[in-house]
Structures are given as structure tokens and as C-alpha cells.
Design an enzyme around this catalytic site. Sequence first.
Site, PDB file in Angstrom:
ATOM      1  N   ASN A  12      30.475  87.526 -27.068  1.00 51.62           N
ATOM      2  CA  ASN A  12      29.649  86.969 -25.944  1.00 51.62           C
ATOM      3  C   ASN A  12      30.541  86.796 -24.781  1.00 51.62           C
ATOM      4  O   ASN A  12      31.884  86.373 -24.930  1.00 51.62           O
ATOM      5  CB  ASN A  12      28.960  85.753 -26.241  1.00 51.62           C
ATOM      6  CG  ASN A  12      27.797  85.864 -27.139  1.00 51.62           C
ATOM      7  OD1 ASN A  12      27.388  87.087 -27.147  1.00 51.62           O
ATOM      8  ND2 ASN A  12      27.172  85.032 -27.608  1.00 51.62           N
ATOM      9  N   GLY A  40      31.113  83.841 -28.286  1.00 56.50           N
ATOM     10  CA  GLY A  40      30.389  84.411 -29.392  1.00 56.50           C
ATOM     11  C   GLY A  40      30.811  84.090 -30.812  1.00 56.50           C
ATOM     12  O   GLY A  40      31.903  83.854 -30.963  1.00 56.50           O
ATOM     13  N   GLY A  42      30.865  85.092 -33.429  1.00 56.14           N
ATOM     14  CA  GLY A  42      31.728  86.205 -34.238  1.00 56.14           C
ATOM     15  C   GLY A  42      33.103  86.234 -33.726  1.00 56.14           C
ATOM     16  O   GLY A  42      34.291  86.122 -34.518  1.00 56.14           O
ATOM     17  N   GLU A 138      24.133  86.101 -35.161  1.00 54.20           N
ATOM     18  CA  GLU A 138      23.805  86.569 -33.666  1.00 54.20           C
ATOM     19  C   GLU A 138      23.804  88.107 -33.478  1.00 54.20           C
ATOM     20  O   GLU A 138      23.790  88.651 -32.358  1.00 54.20           O
ATOM     21  CB  GLU A 138      25.089  86.107 -32.808  1.00 54.20           C
ATOM     22  CG  GLU A 138      25.245  84.432 -32.587  1.00 54.20           C
ATOM     23  CD  GLU A 138      26.015  83.737 -31.833  1.00 54.20           C
ATOM     24  OE1 GLU A 138      26.913  84.599 -31.121  1.00 54.20           O
ATOM     25  OE2 GLU A 138      25.995  82.792 -31.370  1.00 54.20           O
ATOM     26  N   LEU A 214      28.913  68.108 -40.368  1.00 56.01           N
ATOM     27  CA  LEU A 214      27.928  66.772 -39.770  1.00 56.01           C
ATOM     28  C   LEU A 214      28.184  66.424 -38.465  1.00 56.01           C
ATOM     29  O   LEU A 214      28.188  65.191 -38.377  1.00 56.01           O
ATOM     30  CB  LEU A 214      27.904  65.743 -41.072  1.00 56.01           C
ATOM     31  CG  LEU A 214      27.286  66.419 -42.294  1.00 56.01           C
ATOM     32  CD1 LEU A 214      28.007  65.206 -43.444  1.00 56.01           C
ATOM     33  CD2 LEU A 214      26.032  66.697 -42.475  1.00 56.01           C
ATOM     34  N   GLY A 218      31.704  64.453 -39.983  1.00 54.49           N
ATOM     35  CA  GLY A 218      32.479  65.171 -40.667  1.00 54.49           C
ATOM     36  C   GLY A 218      31.907  66.306 -41.487  1.00 54.49           C
ATOM     37  O   GLY A 218      31.115  66.955 -41.039  1.00 54.49           O
ATOM     38  N   GLY A 248      32.823  74.733 -34.403  1.00 52.67           N
ATOM     39  CA  GLY A 248      32.340  74.943 -35.791  1.00 52.67           C
ATOM     40  C   GLY A 248      32.857  76.238 -36.012  1.00 52.67           C
ATOM     41  O   GLY A 248      33.400  76.530 -37.371  1.00 52.67           O
ATOM     42  N   ASP A 249      33.247  77.126 -35.231  1.00 45.50           N
ATOM     43  CA  ASP A 249      33.610  78.232 -35.527  1.00 45.50           C
ATOM     44  C   ASP A 249      35.212  78.202 -35.759  1.00 45.50           C
ATOM     45  O   ASP A 249      35.747  79.099 -36.817  1.00 45.50           O
ATOM     46  CB  ASP A 249      33.604  79.345 -34.502  1.00 45.50           C
ATOM     47  CG  ASP A 249      32.089  79.466 -33.699  1.00 45.50           C
ATOM     48  OD1 ASP A 249      31.313  79.609 -34.553  1.00 45.50           O
ATOM     49  OD2 ASP A 249      31.846  79.576 -32.536  1.00 45.50           O
ATOM     50  N   SER A 288      39.838  77.686 -26.948  1.00 45.30           N
ATOM     51  CA  SER A 288      40.122  76.329 -27.301  1.00 45.30           C
ATOM     52  C   SER A 288      40.671  76.524 -28.803  1.00 45.30           C
ATOM     53  O   SER A 288      41.057  75.298 -29.213  1.00 45.30           O
ATOM     54  CB  SER A 288      38.961  75.513 -27.473  1.00 45.30           C
ATOM     55  OG  SER A 288      38.091  76.067 -28.183  1.00 45.30           O
TER      56      SER A 288
HETATM   57  O1  RIB Z   1      29.686  78.911 -31.505  1.00 43.79           O
HETATM   58  C1  RIB Z   1      30.068  78.863 -30.151  1.00 43.79           C
HETATM   59  C2  RIB Z   1      29.452  80.130 -29.373  1.00 43.79           C
HETATM   60  O2  RIB Z   1      27.999  80.168 -29.584  1.00 43.79           O
HETATM   61  C3  RIB Z   1      29.523  80.330 -28.088  1.00 43.79           C
HETATM   62  O3  RIB Z   1      31.136  80.958 -27.676  1.00 43.79           O
HETATM   63  C4  RIB Z   1      28.326  81.254 -27.511  1.00 43.79           C
HETATM   64  O4  RIB Z   1      28.730  82.328 -27.196  1.00 43.79           O
HETATM   65  C5  RIB Z   1      27.409  81.296 -28.741  1.00 43.79           C
HETATM   66  O5  RIB Z   1      27.673  82.448 -29.466  1.00 43.79           O
END
Ligand code: RIB
Length: 311
Positions: A12, A40, A42, A138, A214, A218, A248-249, A288
Site C-alpha cells: 500500500n 500494506g 504484506g 488484504e 493484546l 502483550g 503487529g506486522d 519504522s
Molecule cells: O498494518 C499496518 C498496515 O495496514 C498499514 O501499512 C496499511 O497500509 C494497512 O494495510
Amino acid sequence: MVMKVLNFGSMNLDYVYQVDHFVQEGETLSALSQTVKAGGKGLNQSIALARAGAEVWHAGCVGQGGAMLRELLRESGVHDDYLCSVDTLQGNAMIQVNRTGENCILLFGGSNQCMTETQIDEALSHFSAGDWLVLQNEINLVPLMIEKASARGMRIVLNPSPYNDRLAEADFGKLSWIFVNEIEAEQLTGCKDPAAAWQMIHVRWPKLSLLITLGSAGCMAWLVTENGVLSAAQPAFPVKAVDTTAAGDTFTGYFITCLMEGMQLQESLRLAARASAFAVTRAGAAESIPTRGEVEQERDCIQGRESFCFG
Ligand code: RIB
């Protein structure tokens, strides 16, 4: 040890608006600033995997205006051999970030909804039993990807976010792991309590391992092994949040890498939580995400002085 993982995932352009508070129904609000960043789920997860030390191929669709996303994947050490170009607007997200670093996100699928069976077959043909496949929700054709990767004996991790009806077609029994936040856990099982959600999941899909994040509380995980179920909980590291986007990613990429390396469950959760804590102290999504070196350095440093390092 070099790890091999395929990530079929979204890419994204994130239109990020710094706001005093999230805009309300019927309200018109002036943003404090605006930037366009790479994101994004992914793409973020692929970059987190690469920065954690995994060897990762990102398969997705580059649309109009998305060239910089491909470039960033390359610069971050992610293989781009299975990316396709499509004549559709690049997937994008409108993200509001408030004064406490929390966000809310509006997605436009665009190119992320252009995956084809041909692209899936081509990418999967380069992977075999024991390799890992990472998926989020997504993109289109997630259920088909699960079917095909499972037939090859791949280990499949699904982060079913955003959770929606299309997932009803996905066979969760073919997954190795599912990663959810507490809201998604409730959507999936009807249970607010993480332990009750795990019970529901374990009864329905006995071979499926579960991670529930969570937020500031945590995370918890249940790993199904041949000898039974291992469980662990990890508190979040206390940090002053600047922007929680992609936290989270980051966790996902680090946690999977640790599992692939054969690290113990508790230690994997701890390292992933540290990486995630690091990410929330910086603005943006992909940008980040810390490197393994940064996280390891912080690990030594934070053992006795967590709030000093991240506060
Ligand atoms: O998890 C964060 C992401 O969610 C953002 O970068 C945004 O693009 C959405 O996909």
C-alpha cells in the site's frame, strides 16, 4: 541459518494524516500534517521478516504509482522475483494517527485485489514441503492460496486481517498458525477471553497453533507439537508510542523468523515483542521496522532498564 519464506501480500501507499483526534461522523477536521509512506500488511511483514534475518520472497501486485514500493522491498533485502505489474491503481490506505500514536485505517484494495491463479502457481512452484507461506487478508484468493500451498506441504501462517466474510471459504485446518488480535479472535470464535478463544479453536482445528496479540497487554501463544500443546504469555515492553502502525506486522515478521530458527516459544515472543516495541517509537509503517541488529542491541540494553531505552 538461511530461511525460505514466501509472502503473498498487499502493498500500500499509506496516506498518513497526523490528527488531534480521529474524525467523527459528520465532522470536518484539519490534519496537522500529511505524508505518503510505504505500507500494506504484506509489504510490512516481508520487510520485518527480512530485517529479522529470514530469506523472503514477496509476491504481490505493483499497480500505478507503486514503483517505490518495489524499490523499498529490494532495498530491504526482500526478493521481488514473483511480483507482477498490473494496470490498476496501487492499493492504498488512509491512516489517521492521533496524539497518543493510535491509528485508524481506511483501505482501498486496488492492485492488491488483482492476484491471479497463474501468479499463485508460478510463485508456489519455487517452494516445497517445509517452506513457509505467510498470508494476510488484504489480497484476493487467500482460500485458493491455502489450498495450493497446503498441497505442496508448506507451513502456512495466516493473519486474517481485515477479518471479513471471504475467509469463510478458507480451510483453517490446513494452516500451521493463525495470528489474530483480540478483536479478530472474538470475530473468529465469539469469545472475548483469549483462553476461551484458544479452546474453541483447538477443538475445531486441533493442529492449528494460535497467537493472540493484546496491544499494550502483550500477547499469548499456544503451539501445537507432536508431544502436546505449549503455551506462553509475553507482556508488552513499556514505551512512549509515537505511531503504532505496523507494530503487529513487525511482531509477525520477527516471530515467524524466530520460529523458523527453532527458537523456543517464550524467547520468540520476547524478541518479537521487543521488535514491535521498537517500531511504535517511530513514525510510519515499513520505515519504522527495526533491523535485527537494532533489536538485539536494545535487548542487551533493556534487560534492566526497559523504560530508559524505549521511554
Ligand atoms: O498494518 C499496518 C498496515 O495496514 C498499514 O501499512 C496499511 O497500509 C494497512 O494495510
